[in-house]
Design a protein around this motif. Sequence first.
Motif, PDB file in Angstrom:
ATOM      1  N   VAL A   3      31.463  94.283 -56.978  1.00  0.00           N
ATOM      2  CA  VAL A   3      31.269  93.907 -58.369  1.00  0.00           C
ATOM      3  C   VAL A   3      32.309  94.671 -59.173  1.00  0.00           C
ATOM      4  CG1 VAL A   3      29.702  93.861 -60.345  1.00  0.00           C
ATOM      5  CG2 VAL A   3      28.811  93.536 -58.022  1.00  0.00           C
ATOM      6  N   THR A   4      33.177  93.954 -59.869  1.00  0.00           N
ATOM      7  CA  THR A   4      34.257  94.599 -60.606  1.00  0.00           C
ATOM      8  C   THR A   4      34.283  94.140 -62.053  1.00  0.00           C
ATOM      9  OG1 THR A   4      35.827  92.893 -59.887  1.00  0.00           O
ATOM     10  CG2 THR A   4      35.717  94.912 -58.578  1.00  0.00           C
ATOM     11  N   SER A  61      35.441  99.522 -75.025  1.00  0.00           N
ATOM     12  CA  SER A  61      35.365 100.931 -74.647  1.00  0.00           C
ATOM     13  C   SER A  61      34.820 101.057 -73.228  1.00  0.00           C
ATOM     14  CB  SER A  61      34.447 101.681 -75.613  1.00  0.00           C
ATOM     15  OG  SER A  61      33.098 101.275 -75.424  1.00  0.00           O
ATOM     16  N   GLU A  62      35.054 102.205 -72.620  1.00  0.00           N
ATOM     17  CA  GLU A  62      34.518 102.451 -71.288  1.00  0.00           C
ATOM     18  C   GLU A  62      32.997 102.381 -71.288  1.00  0.00           C
ATOM     19  OE1 GLU A  62      36.647 102.774 -68.503  1.00  0.00           O
ATOM     20  OE2 GLU A  62      37.814 102.018 -70.177  1.00  0.00           O
ATOM     21  N   VAL A  63      32.367 102.848 -72.354  1.00  0.00           N
ATOM     22  CA  VAL A  63      30.906 102.804 -72.436  1.00  0.00           C
ATOM     23  C   VAL A  63      30.422 101.363 -72.367  1.00  0.00           C
ATOM     24  CG1 VAL A  63      28.881 103.333 -73.845  1.00  0.00           C
ATOM     25  CG2 VAL A  63      30.798 104.939 -73.773  1.00  0.00           C
ATOM     26  N   GLU A  64      31.051 100.474 -73.128  1.00  0.00           N
ATOM     27  CA  GLU A  64      30.638  99.077 -73.129  1.00  0.00           C
ATOM     28  C   GLU A  64      30.888  98.436 -71.771  1.00  0.00           C
ATOM     29  OE1 GLU A  64      28.878  97.580 -75.469  1.00  0.00           O
ATOM     30  OE2 GLU A  64      28.890  99.569 -76.408  1.00  0.00           O
ATOM     31  N   ARG A  65      31.972  98.801 -71.136  1.00  0.00           N
ATOM     32  CA  ARG A  65      32.275  98.238 -69.816  1.00  0.00           C
ATOM     33  C   ARG A  65      31.254  98.686 -68.780  1.00  0.00           C
ATOM     34  NH1 ARG A  65      37.687  99.889 -67.967  1.00  0.00           N
ATOM     35  NH2 ARG A  65      37.863  97.946 -66.830  1.00  0.00           N
ATOM     36  N   PHE A  66      30.835  99.953 -68.834  1.00  0.00           N
ATOM     37  CA  PHE A  66      29.820 100.429 -67.897  1.00  0.00           C
ATOM     38  C   PHE A  66      28.457  99.810 -68.191  1.00  0.00           C
ATOM     39  CE2 PHE A  66      32.791 103.460 -66.239  1.00  0.00           C
ATOM     40  CZ  PHE A  66      32.285 103.821 -64.997  1.00  0.00           C
ATOM     41  N   ILE A  85      28.039  96.763 -69.242  1.00  0.00           N
ATOM     42  CA  ILE A  85      28.126  95.436 -68.651  1.00  0.00           C
ATOM     43  C   ILE A  85      27.953  95.509 -67.139  1.00  0.00           C
ATOM     44  CG2 ILE A  85      29.687  93.498 -68.207  1.00  0.00           C
ATOM     45  CD1 ILE A  85      30.868  94.069 -71.036  1.00  0.00           C
ATOM     46  N   LEU A  86      28.616  96.476 -66.507  1.00  0.00           N
ATOM     47  CA  LEU A  86      28.463  96.664 -65.061  1.00  0.00           C
ATOM     48  C   LEU A  86      27.002  96.874 -64.700  1.00  0.00           C
ATOM     49  CD1 LEU A  86      29.849  97.134 -62.253  1.00  0.00           C
ATOM     50  CD2 LEU A  86      29.795  99.574 -62.816  1.00  0.00           C
ATOM     51  N   THR A  87      26.314  97.715 -65.464  1.00  0.00           N
ATOM     52  CA  THR A  87      24.906  98.013 -65.189  1.00  0.00           C
ATOM     53  C   THR A  87      24.039  96.768 -65.316  1.00  0.00           C
ATOM     54  OG1 THR A  87      25.157 100.302 -65.919  1.00  0.00           O
ATOM     55  CG2 THR A  87      22.929  99.408 -65.918  1.00  0.00           C
ATOM     56  N   LYS A  88      24.306  95.951 -66.313  1.00  0.00           N
ATOM     57  CA  LYS A  88      23.541  94.712 -66.492  1.00  0.00           C
ATOM     58  C   LYS A  88      23.753  93.771 -65.310  1.00  0.00           C
ATOM     59  CE  LYS A  88      23.742  94.923 -71.552  1.00  0.00           C
ATOM     60  NZ  LYS A  88      24.309  94.312 -72.791  1.00  0.00           N
ATOM     61  N   ILE A  89      24.984  93.672 -64.835  1.00  0.00           N
ATOM     62  CA  ILE A  89      25.263  92.790 -63.700  1.00  0.00           C
ATOM     63  C   ILE A  89      24.603  93.319 -62.435  1.00  0.00           C
ATOM     64  CG2 ILE A  89      27.079  91.873 -62.209  1.00  0.00           C
ATOM     65  CD1 ILE A  89      28.920  91.883 -64.660  1.00  0.00           C
ATOM     66  N   LEU A  90      24.737  94.612 -62.177  1.00  0.00           N
ATOM     67  CA  LEU A  90      24.150  95.193 -60.967  1.00  0.00           C
ATOM     68  C   LEU A  90      22.628  95.078 -60.972  1.00  0.00           C
ATOM     69  CD1 LEU A  90      26.379  98.376 -60.576  1.00  0.00           C
ATOM     70  CD2 LEU A  90      26.422  96.326 -59.150  1.00  0.00           C
ATOM     71  N   SER A  91      22.004  95.349 -62.107  1.00  0.00           N
ATOM     72  CA  SER A  91      20.546  95.244 -62.169  1.00  0.00           C
ATOM     73  C   SER A  91      20.113  93.796 -61.968  1.00  0.00           C
ATOM     74  CB  SER A  91      20.023  95.784 -63.502  1.00  0.00           C
ATOM     75  OG  SER A  91      20.396  94.958 -64.585  1.00  0.00           O
ATOM     76  N   SER A  92      20.928  92.845 -62.412  1.00  0.00           N
ATOM     77  CA  SER A  92      20.615  91.430 -62.223  1.00  0.00           C
ATOM     78  C   SER A  92      20.713  91.039 -60.751  1.00  0.00           C
ATOM     79  CB  SER A  92      21.555  90.566 -63.068  1.00  0.00           C
ATOM     80  OG  SER A  92      21.392  90.844 -64.440  1.00  0.00           O
ATOM     81  N   ILE A  93      21.681  91.600 -60.053  1.00  0.00           N
ATOM     82  CA  ILE A  93      21.803  91.355 -58.614  1.00  0.00           C
ATOM     83  C   ILE A  93      20.595  91.932 -57.880  1.00  0.00           C
ATOM     84  CG2 ILE A  93      23.110  91.978 -56.541  1.00  0.00           C
ATOM     85  CD1 ILE A  93      25.657  91.799 -58.262  1.00  0.00           C
ATOM     86  N   ILE A 128      21.699 106.164 -72.813  1.00  0.00           N
ATOM     87  CA  ILE A 128      22.729 106.172 -71.778  1.00  0.00           C
ATOM     88  C   ILE A 128      22.086 106.487 -70.427  1.00  0.00           C
ATOM     89  CG2 ILE A 128      24.831 107.296 -70.954  1.00  0.00           C
ATOM     90  CD1 ILE A 128      25.280 105.637 -73.425  1.00  0.00           C
ATOM     91  N   PRO A 129      22.177 105.582 -69.450  1.00  0.00           N
ATOM     92  CA  PRO A 129      21.599 105.846 -68.120  1.00  0.00           C
ATOM     93  C   PRO A 129      22.537 106.726 -67.294  1.00  0.00           C
ATOM     94  CG  PRO A 129      22.587 103.680 -68.145  1.00  0.00           C
ATOM     95  CD  PRO A 129      22.762 104.232 -69.532  1.00  0.00           C
ATOM     96  N   VAL A 130      22.537 108.006 -67.612  1.00  0.00           N
ATOM     97  CA  VAL A 130      23.499 108.933 -67.012  1.00  0.00           C
ATOM     98  C   VAL A 130      23.451 108.887 -65.490  1.00  0.00           C
ATOM     99  CG1 VAL A 130      24.139 111.371 -66.773  1.00  0.00           C
ATOM    100  CG2 VAL A 130      23.486 110.474 -69.002  1.00  0.00           C
ATOM    101  N   ASP A 131      22.260 108.780 -64.905  1.00  0.00           N
ATOM    102  CA  ASP A 131      22.134 108.829 -63.447  1.00  0.00           C
ATOM    103  C   ASP A 131      22.768 107.627 -62.758  1.00  0.00           C
ATOM    104  OD1 ASP A 131      20.013 107.330 -64.620  1.00  0.00           O
ATOM    105  OD2 ASP A 131      18.902 107.399 -62.736  1.00  0.00           O
ATOM    106  N   LEU A 132      23.076 106.562 -63.514  1.00  0.00           N
ATOM    107  CA  LEU A 132      23.748 105.396 -62.938  1.00  0.00           C
ATOM    108  C   LEU A 132      25.250 105.473 -63.078  1.00  0.00           C
ATOM    109  CD1 LEU A 132      21.454 102.483 -64.210  1.00  0.00           C
ATOM    110  CD2 LEU A 132      21.131 104.013 -62.249  1.00  0.00           C
ATOM    111  N   TRP A 133      25.738 106.410 -63.858  1.00  0.00           N
ATOM    112  CA  TRP A 133      27.175 106.482 -64.158  1.00  0.00           C
ATOM    113  C   TRP A 133      27.820 107.789 -63.724  1.00  0.00           C
ATOM    114  CZ3 TRP A 133      27.129 104.615 -69.990  1.00  0.00           C
ATOM    115  CH2 TRP A 133      26.619 103.303 -70.038  1.00  0.00           C
ATOM    116  N   ILE A 134      27.037 108.864 -63.672  1.00  0.00           N
ATOM    117  CA  ILE A 134      27.590 110.199 -63.391  1.00  0.00           C
ATOM    118  C   ILE A 134      26.758 110.874 -62.298  1.00  0.00           C
ATOM    119  CG2 ILE A 134      28.134 112.480 -64.343  1.00  0.00           C
ATOM    120  CD1 ILE A 134      29.763 110.312 -65.650  1.00  0.00           C
ATOM    121  N   TYR A 135      27.441 111.451 -61.314  1.00  0.00           N
ATOM    122  CA  TYR A 135      26.741 112.282 -60.334  1.00  0.00           C
ATOM    123  C   TYR A 135      26.712 113.715 -60.850  1.00  0.00           C
ATOM    124  CZ  TYR A 135      25.676 114.843 -56.062  1.00  0.00           C
ATOM    125  OH  TYR A 135      25.091 115.684 -55.138  1.00  0.00           O
ATOM    126  N   ILE A 136      25.527 114.319 -60.860  1.00  0.00           N
ATOM    127  CA  ILE A 136      25.385 115.725 -61.224  1.00  0.00           C
ATOM    128  C   ILE A 136      25.060 116.496 -59.954  1.00  0.00           C
ATOM    129  CG2 ILE A 136      24.086 117.433 -62.556  1.00  0.00           C
ATOM    130  CD1 ILE A 136      23.641 115.310 -64.686  1.00  0.00           C
TER     131      ILE A 136
END
Length: 263
Positions: free
Chosen positions: A110-111, A118-123, A125-133, A168-176
């Motif tokens: 998924v790309t 902005s990067e925030v908006e792009r991420f 969108i990615l999250t919406k697509i992945l959750s839909s899958i 912001i769903p940090v756990d879906l975008w950033i590894y801590i």
Amino acid sequence: MGLFDFFKKKEKPEETKRNDVILAMPMFNNGEIVDFEKVTAYLKSNWNTAISDINEDGRAITFSIQGETAAIATMPVQIPFDDIKGTAQYAYNWTSAEKDLENHNSHAFVTIVSSNNSEVERFKILTKILSSIIATSNCLGIYQGSQSLLIPRKQYLSSAEELKSNQIPVDLWIYIGLRKGKDGNSAYTYGLTAFGKLEMEIINSKLALEELHSFLNNICAYVIESDVTFRSGETLGYTAEQKIRISKSSGQFVEGQTLKLEM
């Protein structure tokens, strides 16, 4: 005065470059492939998101969504398992990941390609697509190698809902990352560079790992949402009295220069 009153916002972060493509990989058993019709229908119904310029060709689809071009391509093979194992050893959120994924035999790319968003908006969108899958399949979870993330389906669906309340769903975008050491506990981020920011590290702190995780999670959410850039020599704190010093030096747990938060 609150924590974020001490942050200084800069118009343009100078540390890292924009990523032209954002990539994530849903994983499946039993040779399952993505049902493009179900995914686009879910995007419209659950996320109230308009889809246009759909171009489907067998195992791949491209479409326009909120000013972005998205692509989904299904692959009837396993992701190289050495990649999965390397990430799974640090996936404290999915301790059985290696076992759960050892027999997966298909995945999807998924790309989200570059645009003026902005990067925030792009991420988002990615999250919406992945959750839909995930919601329209038996997807096991998501692999995001660039952020060193393995996320099981239940966690992904739950955290993605945060977008609906403008969180912001940090756990879906950033590894801590969390580490115990003889001199104290340490924590670090992996993935902030995708947002044009330096990664952050806390080294040999007396605070518990849970406290460090919570602190970095809150900091990441604010940095991403408000486009805050820290500078070496600044301080931050929850109160006017608390001053956590920020410095920049070579990373201990991640490559390159990182910002050290002394706490």
